[in-house]
Design an enzyme around this catalytic site. Structure first.
Site, PDB file in Angstrom:
ATOM      1  N   GLU A 440       5.337   4.957   5.898  1.00  0.00           N
ATOM      2  CA  GLU A 440       4.217   5.050   6.855  1.00  0.00           C
ATOM      3  C   GLU A 440       3.016   4.238   6.398  1.00  0.00           C
ATOM      4  O   GLU A 440       1.868   4.643   6.606  1.00  0.00           O
ATOM      5  CB  GLU A 440       3.800   6.508   7.043  1.00  0.00           C
ATOM      6  CG  GLU A 440       4.591   7.254   8.059  1.00  0.00           C
ATOM      7  CD  GLU A 440       4.876   6.449   9.295  1.00  0.00           C
ATOM      8  OE1 GLU A 440       3.962   5.757   9.764  1.00  0.00           O
ATOM      9  OE2 GLU A 440       6.015   6.499   9.758  1.00  0.00           O
TER      10      GLU A 440
HETATM   11  C1  LIG Z   1      13.280   6.499   2.301  1.00  0.00           C
HETATM   12  C2  LIG Z   1      12.558   5.572   3.230  1.00  0.00           C
HETATM   13  C3  LIG Z   1      12.405   5.913   4.562  1.00  0.00           C
HETATM   14  C4  LIG Z   1      11.781   5.031   5.444  1.00  0.00           C
HETATM   15  N1  LIG Z   1      11.720   5.343   6.787  1.00  0.00           N
HETATM   16  C5  LIG Z   1      11.318   4.372   7.663  1.00  0.00           C
HETATM   17  C6  LIG Z   1      11.454   4.554   9.075  1.00  0.00           C
HETATM   18  O1  LIG Z   1      11.878   5.615   9.552  1.00  0.00           O
HETATM   19  N2  LIG Z   1      11.113   3.525   9.896  1.00  0.00           N
HETATM   20  C7  LIG Z   1      10.647   2.340   9.429  1.00  0.00           C
HETATM   21  O2  LIG Z   1      10.376   1.449  10.216  1.00  0.00           O
HETATM   22  N3  LIG Z   1      10.477   2.140   8.085  1.00  0.00           N
HETATM   23  C8  LIG Z   1      10.818   3.120   7.206  1.00  0.00           C
HETATM   24  N4  LIG Z   1      10.677   2.921   5.853  1.00  0.00           N
HETATM   25  C9  LIG Z   1      10.073   1.691   5.393  1.00  0.00           C
HETATM   26  C10 LIG Z   1       8.685   1.891   4.801  1.00  0.00           C
HETATM   27  O3  LIG Z   1       7.770   2.230   5.801  1.00  0.00           O
HETATM   28  C11 LIG Z   1       8.322   0.596   4.040  1.00  0.00           C
HETATM   29  O4  LIG Z   1       9.133   0.588   2.875  1.00  0.00           O
HETATM   30  C12 LIG Z   1       6.860   0.533   3.685  1.00  0.00           C
HETATM   31  O5  LIG Z   1       6.068   0.401   4.841  1.00  0.00           O
HETATM   32  C13 LIG Z   1       6.537  -0.635   2.750  1.00  0.00           C
HETATM   33  O6  LIG Z   1       7.173  -1.822   3.150  1.00  0.00           O
HETATM   34  P1  LIG Z   1       8.054  -2.627   2.078  1.00  0.00           P
HETATM   35  O7  LIG Z   1       8.990  -1.675   1.444  1.00  0.00           O
HETATM   36  O8  LIG Z   1       8.646  -3.799   2.748  1.00  0.00           O
HETATM   37  O9  LIG Z   1       7.031  -3.098   0.967  1.00  0.00           O
HETATM   38  P2  LIG Z   1       6.126  -4.453   1.017  1.00  0.00           P
HETATM   39  O10 LIG Z   1       5.479  -4.591   2.334  1.00  0.00           O
HETATM   40  O11 LIG Z   1       6.941  -5.577   0.519  1.00  0.00           O
HETATM   41  O12 LIG Z   1       5.032  -4.063  -0.056  1.00  0.00           O
HETATM   42  C14 LIG Z   1       5.259  -4.136  -1.467  1.00  0.00           C
HETATM   43  C15 LIG Z   1       3.945  -3.832  -2.204  1.00  0.00           C
HETATM   44  O13 LIG Z   1       2.949  -4.787  -1.858  1.00  0.00           O
HETATM   45  C16 LIG Z   1       1.806  -4.136  -1.336  1.00  0.00           C
HETATM   46  N5  LIG Z   1       1.251  -4.953  -0.253  1.00  0.00           N
HETATM   47  C17 LIG Z   1       1.920  -5.532   0.776  1.00  0.00           C
HETATM   48  N6  LIG Z   1       1.067  -6.181   1.572  1.00  0.00           N
HETATM   49  C18 LIG Z   1      -0.153  -6.010   1.068  1.00  0.00           C
HETATM   50  C19 LIG Z   1      -1.457  -6.435   1.445  1.00  0.00           C
HETATM   51  N7  LIG Z   1      -1.666  -7.156   2.550  1.00  0.00           N
HETATM   52  N8  LIG Z   1      -2.501  -6.070   0.671  1.00  0.00           N
HETATM   53  C20 LIG Z   1      -2.310  -5.308  -0.423  1.00  0.00           C
HETATM   54  N9  LIG Z   1      -1.097  -4.882  -0.836  1.00  0.00           N
HETATM   55  C21 LIG Z   1      -0.047  -5.231  -0.101  1.00  0.00           C
HETATM   56  C22 LIG Z   1       2.278  -2.791  -0.857  1.00  0.00           C
HETATM   57  O14 LIG Z   1       1.238  -1.832  -0.843  1.00  0.00           O
HETATM   58  C23 LIG Z   1       3.360  -2.461  -1.861  1.00  0.00           C
HETATM   59  O15 LIG Z   1       2.789  -1.889  -3.007  1.00  0.00           O
HETATM   60  C24 LIG Z   1      11.265   3.810   4.956  1.00  0.00           C
HETATM   61  C25 LIG Z   1      11.385   3.479   3.597  1.00  0.00           C
HETATM   62  C26 LIG Z   1      12.045   4.326   2.745  1.00  0.00           C
HETATM   63  C27 LIG Z   1      12.227   3.904   1.310  1.00  0.00           C
END
Ligand SMILES: Cc1cc2nc3c(=O)[nH]c(=O)nc-3n(C[C@H](O)[C@H](O)[C@H](O)COP(=O)(O)OP(=O)(O)OC[C@H]3O[C@@H](n4cnc5c(N)ncnc54)[C@H](O)[C@@H]3O)c2cc1C
Length: 596
Positions: A440
């Site tokens: 989220e």
């Molecule tokens: C168990 C689980 C359930 C989930 N359920 C859902 C779901 O139901 N529906 C859905 O759509 N998604 C779901 N997700 C996805 C989840 O919402 C994302 O993993 C999350 O939003 C982060 O995206 P990412 O993993 O690609 O990390 P990234 O976006 O790659 O981020 C990696 C790191 O970089 C930081 N970062 C990225 N951009 C910036 C910025 N502009 N400024 C500062 N810091 C930044 C982040 O804070 C993080 O620390 C789920 C994930 C998991 C693991």
């Protein structure tokens, strides 16, 4: 053993004694919900989660979900528990009566949500996503879509998902690639890959309604070119019964650190039929209805795990005997005293308690604002409540989940080595709590939302909803004989927050990276002050009750003592956070990338 009893006494204290929750909850022209009725709903929910959901928490973690040829089976007992949950009307609690819901206010719904999450976080995600999908569809769907799908989501016979994340894009949704092609009949065909989709496939409901972000062929690049679609797993027939299989397939489930009984799915859409929800290219705005609702719910997940971890740790600390009390033997008949006598163990227990009860109060304050938005006839009251909710959403999401994880970690520490091994079940809390800080919108992104969007919105107007009541409370109570000393602690922390806010407003205007560098500490500082304010309000109520000779003096004394602990041992962190914020971005940004 995981120990969980629904904290009903504390919930009643907040609803009826600290906040006037029931009065705010009533629709114009409706009778107030009688406190007795609310109490009996909460009691019933408590009984259900203790008897049905909590016993499946450890076994669900042990067994996990099963995947075979596109089909997902939830762990043993989950389907039967979900059927009972649905038949008990729990999916419909806060849904609108016109779609078969019970129309109960959010301030009751959020307390029930907390109990469900404490008892079994994995289970909570199946109905949890449906609630967000319900709200997004209700607020942005056509009448036809609402008529066909909302009653099914409310009754829980169908469940919902939110499909945002793709392999190459998580935080930065502007990069998403899933495509939607318009058809002559007004529907769309969607193709693309989504990952990490909670409850994307499972065996609990007869149909699954995916809310999917995708791009139309003429979409502009970036986040302004995203639209929202409703895509069912089975296309409904004329009588709205699940009929033909749609082109959406679960290709795998993730193997993960925690919430193992929640199916986290990879989904492939291949010419899957769907319908537009909201305006073309305005999908992110529509999805934000769901995301904001889910963000508050994810915050509640953090609080819920913190509460469950606290209860387990207290039970263990009472029975585990090690060492002697520093103030003299307490348990002469035994070879050692229970570890609850040791100051360091008390530090951990009281920290957990201050977090859980403080967050519950803060969550309820925000839930009341949600009820005002939904139910008040006064436009000015609704606007004020919207401002407040917008400001507090990132704080509830990030603060509660950070503290929930800290509390789970502290519980393991209270158990010592017995916490680290699996038998007692508290290590599960650490693993389960961890995800709430990530999904989220990561907590880092919540902090950026707070400093980047919320502080400056309408020239700082949103801040008033928090700053004004805190300032008024301090002015009114700092000389109070019973709680004045505590209020001084709050005043100091609030002073640090005001200075930090002014600093960020000025430095962030000059250089946005300054705001980015201060964001996480600022959110924590804001959250600490909010917790302090909640504890001051609870202390005020408790002191008044004691002065009036209320029953259950031990309950109110415990409130006062925990309030003191919060002010004396937790709130002083505000000063250190302010210094870190004021130091600026330099130490963070000076190192060349290659030097990492
Ligand atoms: C168990 C689980 C359930 C989930 N359920 C859902 C779901 O139901 N529906 C859905 O759509 N998604 C779901 N997700 C996805 C989840 O919402 C994302 O993993 C999350 O939003 C982060 O995206 P990412 O993993 O690609 O990390 P990234 O976006 O790659 O981020 C990696 C790191 O970089 C930081 N970062 C990225 N951009 C910036 C910025 N502009 N400024 C500062 N810091 C930044 C982040 O804070 C993080 O620390 C789920 C994930 C998991 C693991």
């Amino acid at each position: 053993m995981q120990t969980y009893k629904a904290p009903l006494r504390d919930m009643r204290f907040l609803l009826h004694e600290v906040f006037d929750g029931t009065a705010l909850a009533s629709r114009p022209g409706e009778e107030s919900l009688a406190p007795d009725l609310i109490d009996s709903i909460l009691e019933e929910a408590g009984r259900f989660v203790e008897e049905v959901l909590a016993p499946l928490n450890a076994s669900g973690d042990e067994e996990g979900c099963h995947y075979e040829n596109g089909v997902v089976r939830t762990p043993k007992g989950f389907k039967a528990a979900y059927d009972l949950f649905r038949e008990g009307g729990w999916t419909a609690l806060a849904c609108d009566p016109e779609y078969g819901g019970q129309g109960l206010p959010e301030c009751v719904n959020k307390l029930v949500e907390e109990m469900i999450c404490s008892a079994n976080l994995s289970f909570s995600l199946y109905p949890g996503l449906s609630r967000g999908a319900y709200q997004a569809l209700r607020d942005h769907g056509t009448e036809e879509l609402k008529r066909r799908f909302l009653p099914k989501l409310a009754s829980g016979v169908w469940s919902g998902t939110m499909c945002l994340t793709e392999p190459h894009c998580g935080t930065d949704l502007g990069m998403l690639r899933t495509r939607a092609v318009p058809q002559e009949d007004g529907s769309y065909l969607l193709s693309g890959n989504k990952i990490f989709i909670s409850a994307g496939e499972h065996d609990l409901t007869e149909n699954i309604i995916h809310l999917v972000l995708a791009r139309l062929p003429d979409a502009p690049a970036g986040s302004r070119g995203i639209s929202l679609f409703l895509v069912p797993k089975f296309l409904p027939d004329e009588q709205d019964r699940p009929d033909a299989r749609n082109g959406v397939l679960c290709t795998a489930i993730e193997h993960k650190m925690g919430i193992k009984a929640s199916a986290t799915c990879q989904l492939t859409f291949e010419n899957a039929k769907g319908w537009l929800v909201g305006a073309p290219h305005r999908g992110l705005a529509a999805m934000f209805t769901m995301m904001n609702s889910e963000r508050l719910s994810v915050g509640i997940q953090g609080l819920a795990i913190g509460e469950a971890a606290y209860q387990s740790a207290v039970a263990y600390a009472r029975e585990r005997i090690q060492g002697r009390s520093l103030s003299g033997t307490k348990n002469p008949d035994q070879p050692a005293d229970p570890i609850i006598v040791h100051p360091d163990v008390r530090r951990m227990l009281l920290t957990m308690r201050a977090y859980a009860e403080g967050c519950r109060a803060l969550g309820l304050w925000v839930a009341q604002a949600l009820d005002t938005i939904e139910r008040s006839a006064e436009p000015a009251a609704r606007e004020k409540a919207e401002d407040f909710t917008a400001l507090m959403t990132p704080i509830v999401k990030a603060l509660f989940t950070d503290l929930g994880f800290e509390a789970a970690n502290l519980a393991v520490q209270v158990y010592g080595g017995h916490g680290y091994i699996r038998d007692h079940g508290v290590e599960q809390y650490v693993r389960d709590a961890r995800i709430a800080m990530i999904y989220e919108g990561t907590n880092g992104i919540q902090a950026l939302d707070l400093v980047g969007r919320k502080l400056g919105a309408h020239y700082g107007r949103l801040l008033r909803g928090f700053f004004h009541p805190v300032a008024a409370f301090i002015a009114a109570h700092k000389e109070d004989a019973a709680i004045g000393k505590m209020v001084h602690g709050l005043e100091k922390a609030f002073g640090a927050l005001q200075l930090a806010t002014a600093h960020i407003a000025e430095a962030g205007m000059r250089d946005p990276e300054e705001a980015g560098a201060a964001a996480s500490e600022y959110l924590r500082l804001f959250g600490l002050v909010a917790l302090g304010f909640m504890w001051a309000r609870m202390a005020k109520t408790a002191a008044a009750k004691l002065a009036n000779g209320a029953d259950e003096p031990a309950f109110y004394h415990a409130k006062l003592t925990t309030a003191r602990f919060t002010m004396e041992r937790l709130l002083p962190q505000a000063g250190a956070l302010y210094l870190a914020i004021k130091s600026g971005k330099h130490a963070m940004m000076a190192l060349e990338e290659a030097a990492f």
